[in-house]
Design a protein around this motif. Structure first.
Motif, PDB file in Angstrom:
ATOM      1  N   SER C 582       0.660  -2.429   7.039  1.00  0.00           N
ATOM      2  CA  SER C 582       1.511  -3.237   6.135  1.00  0.00           C
ATOM      3  C   SER C 582       1.049  -3.058   4.695  1.00  0.00           C
ATOM      4  CB  SER C 582       1.426  -4.698   6.566  1.00  0.00           C
ATOM      5  OG  SER C 582       0.101  -5.161   6.405  1.00  0.00           O
ATOM      6  N   GLY C 583      -0.267  -2.806   4.519  1.00  0.00           N
ATOM      7  CA  GLY C 583      -0.760  -2.568   3.157  1.00  0.00           C
ATOM      8  C   GLY C 583      -0.069  -1.343   2.561  1.00  0.00           C
ATOM      9  N   ALA C 584      -0.008  -0.284   3.376  1.00  0.00           N
ATOM     10  CA  ALA C 584       0.606   0.963   2.869  1.00  0.00           C
ATOM     11  C   ALA C 584       2.056   0.705   2.498  1.00  0.00           C
ATOM     12  CB  ALA C 584       0.532   2.016   3.981  1.00  0.00           C
ATOM     13  N   VAL C 585       2.757  -0.018   3.354  1.00  0.00           N
ATOM     14  CA  VAL C 585       4.187  -0.286   3.086  1.00  0.00           C
ATOM     15  C   VAL C 585       4.312  -1.072   1.785  1.00  0.00           C
ATOM     16  CG1 VAL C 585       6.123  -1.694   3.893  1.00  0.00           C
ATOM     17  CG2 VAL C 585       4.854  -0.240   5.515  1.00  0.00           C
ATOM     18  N   LEU C 586       3.397  -2.046   1.609  1.00  0.00           N
ATOM     19  CA  LEU C 586       3.463  -2.871   0.388  1.00  0.00           C
ATOM     20  C   LEU C 586       3.283  -2.012  -0.847  1.00  0.00           C
ATOM     21  CD1 LEU C 586       3.514  -5.549  -1.099  1.00  0.00           C
ATOM     22  CD2 LEU C 586       1.075  -5.814  -0.596  1.00  0.00           C
ATOM     23  N   LEU C 587       2.267  -1.134  -0.763  1.00  0.00           N
ATOM     24  CA  LEU C 587       1.991  -0.284  -1.939  1.00  0.00           C
ATOM     25  C   LEU C 587       3.205   0.577  -2.255  1.00  0.00           C
ATOM     26  CD1 LEU C 587      -1.739   0.762  -1.346  1.00  0.00           C
ATOM     27  CD2 LEU C 587      -0.768  -0.690  -3.136  1.00  0.00           C
ATOM     28  N   ALA C 588       3.795   1.159  -1.195  1.00  0.00           N
ATOM     29  CA  ALA C 588       4.972   2.022  -1.434  1.00  0.00           C
ATOM     30  C   ALA C 588       6.069   1.203  -2.118  1.00  0.00           C
ATOM     31  CB  ALA C 588       5.475   2.543  -0.086  1.00  0.00           C
ATOM     32  N   LEU C 589       6.277  -0.026  -1.607  1.00  0.00           N
ATOM     33  CA  LEU C 589       7.357  -0.843  -2.169  1.00  0.00           C
ATOM     34  C   LEU C 589       7.086  -1.150  -3.640  1.00  0.00           C
ATOM     35  CD1 LEU C 589       9.903  -2.646  -1.469  1.00  0.00           C
ATOM     36  CD2 LEU C 589       8.265  -4.541  -1.486  1.00  0.00           C
ATOM     37  N   VAL C 590       5.815  -1.532  -3.946  1.00  0.00           N
ATOM     38  CA  VAL C 590       5.486  -1.898  -5.346  1.00  0.00           C
ATOM     39  C   VAL C 590       5.743  -0.704  -6.251  1.00  0.00           C
ATOM     40  CG1 VAL C 590       3.575  -2.434  -6.884  1.00  0.00           C
ATOM     41  CG2 VAL C 590       3.884  -3.723  -4.741  1.00  0.00           C
ATOM     42  N   ALA C 591       5.331   0.480  -5.732  1.00  0.00           N
ATOM     43  CA  ALA C 591       5.523   1.685  -6.563  1.00  0.00           C
ATOM     44  C   ALA C 591       7.013   1.851  -6.862  1.00  0.00           C
ATOM     45  CB  ALA C 591       5.007   2.901  -5.789  1.00  0.00           C
ATOM     46  N   LEU C 592       7.814   1.713  -5.803  1.00  0.00           N
ATOM     47  CA  LEU C 592       9.265   1.886  -5.989  1.00  0.00           C
ATOM     48  C   LEU C 592       9.781   0.902  -7.033  1.00  0.00           C
ATOM     49  CD1 LEU C 592      10.919   2.499  -2.465  1.00  0.00           C
ATOM     50  CD2 LEU C 592      11.495   3.566  -4.683  1.00  0.00           C
ATOM     51  N   VAL C 593       9.355  -0.397  -6.884  1.00  0.00           N
ATOM     52  CA  VAL C 593       9.892  -1.416  -7.799  1.00  0.00           C
ATOM     53  C   VAL C 593       9.482  -1.107  -9.236  1.00  0.00           C
ATOM     54  CG1 VAL C 593       9.625  -3.839  -8.466  1.00  0.00           C
ATOM     55  CG2 VAL C 593      10.028  -3.214  -6.063  1.00  0.00           C
ATOM     56  N   VAL C 594       8.235  -0.716  -9.384  1.00  0.00           N
ATOM     57  CA  VAL C 594       7.759  -0.413 -10.759  1.00  0.00           C
ATOM     58  C   VAL C 594       8.606   0.708 -11.350  1.00  0.00           C
ATOM     59  CG1 VAL C 594       5.863   0.677 -11.997  1.00  0.00           C
ATOM     60  CG2 VAL C 594       5.428  -1.270 -10.438  1.00  0.00           C
TER      61      VAL C 594
END
Lengths: 503, 104, 601, 491
Positions: C582-594
């Motif tokens: 879930s950490g990896a998914v979170l990081l990917a999502l944050v990157a996308l949002v940024v």
């Protein structure tokens, strides 16, 4: 609760009392013990009689033009409105009468079984929802009680608790909830664009203005509404749950088919076509023609499938699928006589079909006969029940003097007034199919030779089961024979139809 | 780039790396350490922000103190839980359906 | 006064039926006694109807009528000129039939069954009389339905296999005719013909004229036994008890004619096509019934075919009225007279069959023979008999009408010849039938005698007084000869037939006809075969449908994820839900949002 | 006590005092004292909420110290709503915990931790400035981790994981608060909001930090994995409190920051909406796949929280149309309250079944011959609210969200509440049918290991009935939620 509140004109609490009369006992019954039979029956029966008395009190006043109404703010910009109109009294009257009789029948029927407090509790809540539906004054109130009906009927369908009953109940809930979804979307669309849609006899003005601006959205909203209502009204593609729900006990089948659920769906369609869109607007938008086609398909499809079922209750279920669409047919016909025919069939079908289900319940419960072929020679052993079944069956076929003939004759005239003789053809084709699947049952009942091991002696059902059955049979004949009397179902329907079709 | 901006970027990088490490680490102890690193990274950001005015802004310093207190408290509780979780994981018979936090 | 009598006439039989049904709920012993009493007082049910017709209606007094505005859509009955003779004849016939079943001292072998038979007879009495006197379309349909479904009870009374088959055929045709009638009546009413008096005019004016006429001809044709729809008659009559078939043939069949006379636009518009078709069908029915009837072994089947032939004769008269409006008045009168005559004569013959069996051997034999012969001669239309009245009126009404070149007045007498042949066959069969033990004369005999007597007297008197448009045959020589030559011709042919069969010159199926060559109900046999094949085909398609559904279910089951796929899915979910997952998914999502925010304005 | 501002202080300091008292008292006294304390606190909170409802927001500087350093307490409509919810559900759970030791993990330290959470929650709702909000949220986080750990062996792992999530969230929140303070120069909520709005500062990055921080604590979908094991393995009373109340505190702070401080961010709003929709779908599907009752209820929390996040896209698309804004806020308020009550009731029912029959695995529960009727009825009624069927608050929320989305022309968002209702009905129906169905093999009936007291059997039903009745309360809820609404984004 001052006396003024019970006045019969303008704002008054009478419609609210109508709903509470079955809601309060319903909630009380839940907390009664399983063995407190006398108290529970007393509570139930007194509530039923009270409701019947109230309806009888309301009918003359409402026919003379009084419109008692109870209004309370519900959601921002939307009110909970309960209003007594002739149409609501027609449906509430039917459910009040049949609730009393079904309660008596259920008390006798469930004597040896468990979970009765749960059953009667939900049963009363169901009727409260039905009365709420009939008295609802605007679309949102109708939606609230319509969904409440779904919630309260689920435990009834799953009452026996067998794996099959639970599966049928789940299928029922799946159908009705998705119907509810479509209805919610439609109502939300209409309410957000045309404001809180109050029912008016010739169709709501706000809806007419909204339809003029964007006819496309109005048609989409109509489609969503009818799809949502069509599930409970068992219109053709959405009727799958009805035959499967036959697993429920007989009083519940009677409730589903004759008193509440199916009627609520069709009542909703009547409301939408008559009091929300108005018949002229519906025709102008061109939505009546598909509805009419769908009703015709359902009428014939239901009868054809009923022909192929040997299980008695499934045959009655498919017959209901067909018969209920008579009402939709009458409404979508765009003729005053047709609308009156559709409305009166709402009542007549209720009376006749509940008789047939009571008889099916008695045959299954006392003789263990569940299939049509098993009915041979039952007439000699249970003459009174067989007589009631015959009256119901002949009524379904539409033979005078039973009530079915009156509605079929009225629908026929409506079809010809609307200049659509082919509709008359559909009606008569269905009548022929009805004869094809009911007459063999009746003939087997009276003139069939019983299976050799079946006992010969007469064994009538106990009074608690027999009396309601005979009463509804007599009512079916009375509704037919005395159709001309004032305040008869036909008279009320013609009054309502006259209100809808100006001039 | 003034020293203030330099410290801000260093702090931000420290916080970012600590968070990535925290999120991807499989071993709970590594995560606990990563928390402290992230904590100090965030506090460095606050200190850098406070240093923009002369004398440095007391409110931000108060925030830093609170931050430190909270990180220490959580680290203490974390260590106790870590020990108990390992004991539970070793002791057979527990219906450790949730296991060491890896459960679905 | 007349309305009260009318109400009594309609209510009394229904009350009796209700009492008979409810008596079933009492204990068996008391129920049997009550039933016997009720059955005893059934026959007088016909008396009020007879009195109704005899009420003095001279001086244009309002004809007796009854209106119940609150029932159904407003029901009303009225005894007008057309209904009066038919009600009289029908009531007498029903009275006799009820007496024959109810009063005989030694209850016939059915015993308790007679209560059911009496009940159904009473209901069909009300239905039949209601049909004749109905004054509006809804009442007509109500009474017609009542009569048709009561008749079913009569047909399946004995509950034998043949009775049930006859009942099934009858029911199918009855339901079909009901449906056709309902459609026709709805069209008539929507064209404005609610009251029967103005129905013909409404029909003539309606734009669905041809639909209405077609439906009426089909709907009432079933009841009147015209050609393709006659198949139920030869099956129903042998199956039903004698009294029931007397009523069936005598009164109920006439309801079809009444329906035509009431609704068809006779005298309003000339319908060449329909008229001619009806005449042709009728005559075909009249003539074809003779050979088929002669090949039967059961006397009642022979009589049934004689009825089909006689009804053919009647239908042709109606056909003429349809085709030639000017003759409509005369044809209607002739049809009524002929119906009355046929009712009495055929009723007497049917009632006579058990009478002959019970009293043929004892002292009363000559009386029975004379009675039967008289009735037979009446059916054949012998001079001085009621038949002569009917045939003369009919022939006189259709003066000068030619169909397909043949002059009608020449054809009709030949029907008499056919009837003579049929009745000879009937006489031979009766003579050969073995007679039961002699009974002392009882109600059955007197009832039969009543029908024979009234059969002779009533047609003459009521034609003179009630049916002005039909005129009576005089006693001149020429009319006598016109009435008798067809009969003589029939006798000659019969004698020749008898002589040939005695010398075995004829093929066996013709010499000793035993009903196998053409079984009763002729056309129905192939129809039933067709129905059975259709049902087998439907069962086949249903079974094929079930098989295909099972195959589809099997395919769907294979498609559904098996345990292996489920485990794979479950472990995938566990991976995504683990901490690092879930950490990896979170990081990917944050990157996308940024990224999105950086790009967005 | 008539002075409302004193109530503000009491609502926070009351439970704090109780933490000390219950920390010291011997075990025998804990339940009665706990009950009395709970009654007092919820009474204070309800009076405050009623006062705010009647006469608008109430403010108070604790002990007279001014804003820069003093603690400002402020309660507007939204906080009144959350205070009332916490009071009622908290009281219900406390009654349940007092009457059944198993529900508190059979550990005396339940009470101090529980009152610490309660104090923290109330502090979050009435905090007038950012720093206090942050500190209160941390108190709640730490106490909640402690409460989860009470669940014994199987709960320690999930508690640890919950701790990591809480710490990561708090670190990022601290940075965000610092950024806001650096730009606005003040920590006080309303003042910071005005200054940021006027200064035209590009608050996107601070918004991202806040969303990630509070998304973690509120278990928004990609960050939800810690919740089911934690809530599933915690003791009954704890999981009820966590799902019904603690998760909502994070949502409350996000709403405060989003509307009062940073101002709406359209792109991020759509992302939040999409994540909410994904939560409804993902939570629902996984709830369907679960084989244990408490896991089903836990995943139902993840799913139902998804609905709340629709508030952001709907308000940002409303472009100031008061009708749509009122419907969006009213809908969210109804769903928050409805979910709070229904979820607490469902968890308590699951707890009762687990304590009476010793298991919450659905296949085992199928062997129960006569399940406790009141508990099954409670589950049924709670399911009605969670599935959004009338007359419950769930339906009121669903109706208003649909009207808001149709009114604002964004039909897409309407599909989430409508479709979600059906999905939640499906996964709530599974345990219900297990209860309703007659057991197939009567040979191996599951015995009742412990008899449940009257309060334990009827508490879930009562809690579930509240949202049913509130459903007909008409516009009371939306009005309360929008008194003292946010500057730009409110109606």
């Amino acid at each position: 609760m001052s006396a003024a509140d019970f006045s019969l004109a303008g704002p008054s609490a009478v419609p609210l009392v109508m709903v509470l009369v079955s809601l309060v006992p319903g909630t009380l019954i839940f907390f009664l013990g399983e063995d407190q039979v006398r108290l529970r029956s007393a509570l139930n029966l007194s509530a039923a009689v009270a409701k019947l008395g109230l309806v009888a009190l309301l009918v003359p006043a409402v026919v003379d033009g009084a419109r008692p109404e109870w209004r309370a703010p519900l959601y921002p910009g939307v009110d909970l409105v309960l209003r007594a109109e002739p149409l609501s009294l027609l449906f509430a009257g039917l459910s009040a009468v049949l609730w009393l009789l079904t309660t008596v029948y259920a008390i006798g029927y469930l004597e040896r079984y468990s979970h009765r407090s749960r059953f009667f509790g939900f049963f009363s809540l169901c009727v409260a929802a039905t009365v709420g539906i009939s008295f609802s004054g605007n679309l949102v109130t109708f939606l609230v009680f319509f969904e409440l009906l779904t919630v309260t009927t689920y435990p009834l369908v799953a009452h026996w608790g067998t794996a099959e009953a639970v599966r049928a109940a789940r299928l029922y809930l799946f159908y009705t909830l998705s119907g509810g979804m479509s209805l919610l979307a439609g109502v939300a669309l209409l309410t957000s664009r045309a404001g809180s849609v109050d029912f008016e006899a010739g169709g709501a003005g706000a809806v007419r203005r909204f339809a003029e601006e964007s006819p496309g959205t109005a048609v989409v909203a109509f489609g969503l509404l009818v799809a949502g209502l069509g599930v409970k009204a068992a219109l053709f593609p959405l009727h799958g749950w009805l035959p499967r729900a036959m697993v429920a006990p007989a009083p519940v089948s009677a409730l589903l088919h004759a008193v509440a659920v199916v009627k609520a769906g069709v009542f909703g369609i009547v409301r939408v076509v008559h009091d929300v869109y108005g018949v002229e607007l519906a025709r102008a938008l061109g939505v009546l023609a598909p509805l009419l086609a769908l009703a015709c398909v359902t009428v014939v499809y239901g009868s054809v499938l009923a022909l192929r079922q040997d299980d008695l209750k499934r045959r009655l279920a498919y017959s209901t699928v067909s018969q209920v669409s008579y009402v939709t047919l009458g409404i979508a016909m765009f003729s005053e006589a047709g609308a009156a025919g559709g409305l009166v069939h709402l009542v007549h079908q209720g009376l006749m079909k509940i008789t047939l289900f009571f008889c099916a319940g008695i045959f299954a419960e006392l003789l263990g006969v569940k299939t049509v072929s098993g009915l041979a020679g039952v007439g000699r052993r249970m003459p009174l029940t067989a007589a009631a079944f015959t009256v119901g069956a002949l009524g379904m076929i539409g033979l005078p003097p039973v009530a079915g003939f009156v509605s079929k004759w009225q629908l026929g005239q409506g079809a010809l007034d609307a200049g659509r003789p082919e509709l008359l053809g559909v009606l008569l084709l269905s009548a022929l199919l009805n004869a094809a699947y009911f007459l063999p049952a009746v003939c087997a009942l009276w003139f069939g030779d019983p299976a050799d091991d079946a006992p010969e002696h007469r064994e009538e059902a106990p009074a608690a089961l027999l009396v309601p059955t005979l009463t509804t049979a007599l009512l079916s004949v009375a509704a037919g024979v005395a159709a001309g009397l004032p305040y008869s179902p036909l008279w009320m329907s013609q009054l309502i139809a006259d209100g809808v079709y100006p001039g | 780039m003034s020293t203030l901006e330099w410290y801000l970027w260093v702090a931000a990088a420290l916080l970012g790396l600590a968070c990535v490490r925290l999120l991807l680490a499989r071993d709970p102890l590594v995560r606990l350490i990563a928390i402290n690193v992230a904590g100090s990274g965030s506090l460095l950001v606050l200190v850098a922000l406070a240093a923009r005015t002369d004398p440095p802004d007391p409110v931000l310093h108060a925030l830093v103190l609170t931050g430190i207190v909270i990180t220490v408290a959580f680290t203490g509780v974390g260590l106790v839980l870590l020990r108990r979780a390992e004991e539970a994981a070793e002791a057979p018979g527990e219906d450790g359906a949730a296991g060491n936090g890896e459960g679905p | 006064m007349s309305t009260a009598l009318f109400a009594l006439a309609l209510l009394y039989p229904l009350a009796l039926t209700g009492a008979l049904a409810l008596s079933g709920t009492a204990s068996p012993r008391r129920a049997a006694a009550a039933r016997r009493l009720l059955v005893r007082c059934a026959p007088p049910a016909a008396v009020p109807f007879v009195l109704l017709t005899l009420l003095p209606s001279a001086g244009g007094a309002q004809p007796p009528a009854l209106a119940l505005p609150w029932m159904l859509f407003g029901t009303s009955w009225e005894l007008d000129g057309l209904a009066r003779p038919l009600v009289l004849a029908g009531a007498l016939l029903y009275g006799a039939a009820l007496a024959a079943t109810a009063w005989p001292r030694p209850a016939p072998e059915e015993g308790a069954g007679s209560a059911g038979l009496t009940a159904f007879l009473l209901v069909s009495l009300v239905g039949n009389m209601g049909v004749c006197t109905a004054a509006d379309a809804v009442t007509f349909y109500l009474c017609f339905a009542l009569m048709s479904f009561a008749a079913y009870g009569l047909v399946v009374h004995h509950r034998t296999r043949e009775a049930r088959r006859a009942g099934r055929v009858y029911l199918v045709l009855a339901v079909a005719s009901e449906t056709a009638l309902l459609a026709a009546l709805l069209l008539v009413v929507s064209a404005g013909g609610v009251r029967l008096a103005d129905a013909p005019a409404a029909v003539a004016g309606s734009e669905h004229l041809h639909w209405i006429v077609g439906l009426l001809l089909a709907g009432f044709g079933v009841k009147a036994g015209t050609l393709p729809l006659h198949v139920w008659l030869p099956l129903a009559h042998p199956a039903a008890p004698a009294a029931a078939s007397a009523v069936l043939s005598g009164a109920m069949v006439k309801a079809g004619i009444v329906g035509w006379l009431r609704f068809l636009p006779l005298g309003e518009v000339a319908l060449e096509g329909w008229g001619t078709a009806l005449v042709l069908l009728a005559l075909a029915g009249a003539f074809l019934a003779v050979p088929v009837g002669d090949l039967q072994r059961d006397p009642k089947v022979v009589l049934a075919y004689s009825t089909i032939s006689q009804m053919g004769f009647l239908a042709s008269v109606v056909g003429v009225a349809l085709a030639v409006p000017e003759l409509a008045e005369a044809c209607a009168g002739a049809a009524v007279v002929y119906s009355v005559h046929h009712g009495f004569a055929k009723g007497a013959l049917f009632l006579g069959v058990p009478v002959w069996k019970h009293f043929g051997s004892a002292r009363t034999a000559p009386l029975v023979v004379v009675g039967m012969a008289g009735a037979a001669l009446a059916v054949a239309g012998a001079p001085l008999s009621s038949g002569a009245v009917g045939k003369y009126a009919a022939k006189h009404a259709v003066e000068g009408v030619t169909v397909l070149g043949a002059d009608l007045t020449q054809l009709l007498p030949l029907v008499a010849t056919g009837s003579t042949l049929l009745l000879l066959r009937f006489g031979v069969l009766l003579a050969r039938a073995d007679l039961g033990p002699g009974h002392r004369p009882d109600a059955e005999l007197w009832a039969w005698l009543l029908v024979v007597a009234t059969g002779i007297a009533v047609p003459w008197s009521l034609t003179r007084r009630w049916v002005p448009s039909a005129d009576l045959p005089g006693l001149e020589l020429v009319t006598l000869w016109d009435a008798s030559w067809p009969i003589l011709l029939g006798l000659v042919i019969g004698a020749a037939w008898w002589a040939l069969s005695a010398r075995e010159a004829l093929p066996s199926w013709a010499a000793h006809p035993d009903g196998r060559a053409v079984s009763p109900g002729d056309l129905v046999v192939p129809e039933e075969a067709l129905l059975r094949r259709a049902r087998r085909w439907a069962a086949g398609t249903q079974e094929r449908g079930a098989r295909s559904r099972a195959a589809a279910a099997e395919a769907a089951r294979r498609l559904r994820p098996g345990p292996r796929e489920l485990d794979a899915a479950r472990s995938a979910v566990r991976a995504v839900h683990s901490w690092s997952g879930s950490g990896a998914v979170l990081l990917a999502l944050v990157a996308l949002v940024v990224l999105a925010l950086a790009v967005a304005p | 006590m008539n002075d409302p501002s004193a109530l503000l202080g009491l609502v926070v300091l009351g439970p704090l005092a109780l933490v000390l008292v219950t920390g010291v008292l011997p075990e025998r006294w804990l339940p009665p004292v706990g009950l009395a304390g709970a009654a007092g606190t919820s009474a204070a909170a309800l009076v405050l909420a009623a006062h705010v409802g009647r006469s608008g927001p109430v403010g108070h500087d604790l002990a007279g110290w001014g804003p820069p350093l003093g603690i400002v307490l402020r309660a507007d409509g939204l906080s009144a709503l959350f205070l009332a919810l916490t009071a009622l559900v908290g009281a219900g759970v406390t009654v349940y915990a007092a009457s059944d030791r198993a529900a508190t993990g059979d550990h005396p330290r339940f009470w101090p931790l529980w009152f610490a959470v309660w104090a923290g929650l109330d502090a979050v709702y009435v905090a007038g400035d950012l720093f206090n909000t942050y500190v209160a949220l941390e108190v709640v986080g730490l106490a909640a981790v402690g409460l989860v750990a009470l669940g014994g062996g199987p709960a320690w792992g999930p508690a640890l994981r919950y701790l990591f999530v809480a710490v990561l969230g708090s670190t990022l929140l601290l940075v965000a608060v610092a950024l806001v303070y650096a730009q606005a120069g003040t920590l006080e909520l309303l003042a910071a909001g005005e200054r940021l709005a006027s200064s035209g500062w590009d608050s996107r990055w601070a918004a991202v930090l806040v969303v990630v921080a509070l998304g973690l604590k509120a278990a928004l979908v990609p960050m939800h994995a810690w919740l089911p094991p934690a809530h599933g393995s915690a003791p009954t009373a704890v999981s009820a409190v966590l799902s019904a109340l603690v998760v909502k505190a994070a949502f409350f702070v996000l709403v405060r920051m989003w509307f009062w401080v940073l101002g709406p961010e359209p792109v991020l709003a759509v992302v939040l909406g999409l994540l909410g929709a994904l939560a409804v779908l993902w939570g629902g599907v996984l709830a369907l796949a679960q084989r244990h009752l408490k896991q089903v209820v836990a995943y139902s929390t993840v799913a139902q929280m998804g609905y709340l996040f629709l508030l952001f896209p709907l308000t940002s698309a409303a472009a100031g149309d008061p009708e749509v804004l009122r419907a969006a806020w009213g809908g969210t308020a109804a769903l928050v309250v409805g979910h709070g009550f229904a979820k607490a009731s469902l968890f308590l029912s699951a707890g009762t079944l687990k304590s009476v029959y010793g298991t919450d695995s659905l296949s085992e529960l199928a062997r129960v011959v006569r399940p406790l009727p009141s508990v099954v009825m409670g589950m049924g009624v709670a399911a009605v609210t969670l599935a959004g069927l009338p007359p419950s608050l769930g339906f009121a929320g669903k109706w208003q969200l649909v009207v808001a989305s149709v009114g604002s022309g964004q039909w897409g968002w309407a599909a989430v509440p409508i479709g979600g209702g059906l999905l939640s009905a499906a996964y709530l129906l599974k345990p219900l049918t297990v209860m309703l169905r007659e057991p197939q093999d009567r040979a191996r009936p599951l015995p009742e290991s412990r008899s449940a007291s009257l309060r334990v059997r009827y508490a879930p039903l009562l809690l579930a009935l509240v949202p049913l009745v509130l459903g007909l309360a008409g516009p009371a809820l939306p009005d309360l939620a929008t008194t003292g609404g946010p500057p730009g984004g409110g109606p």
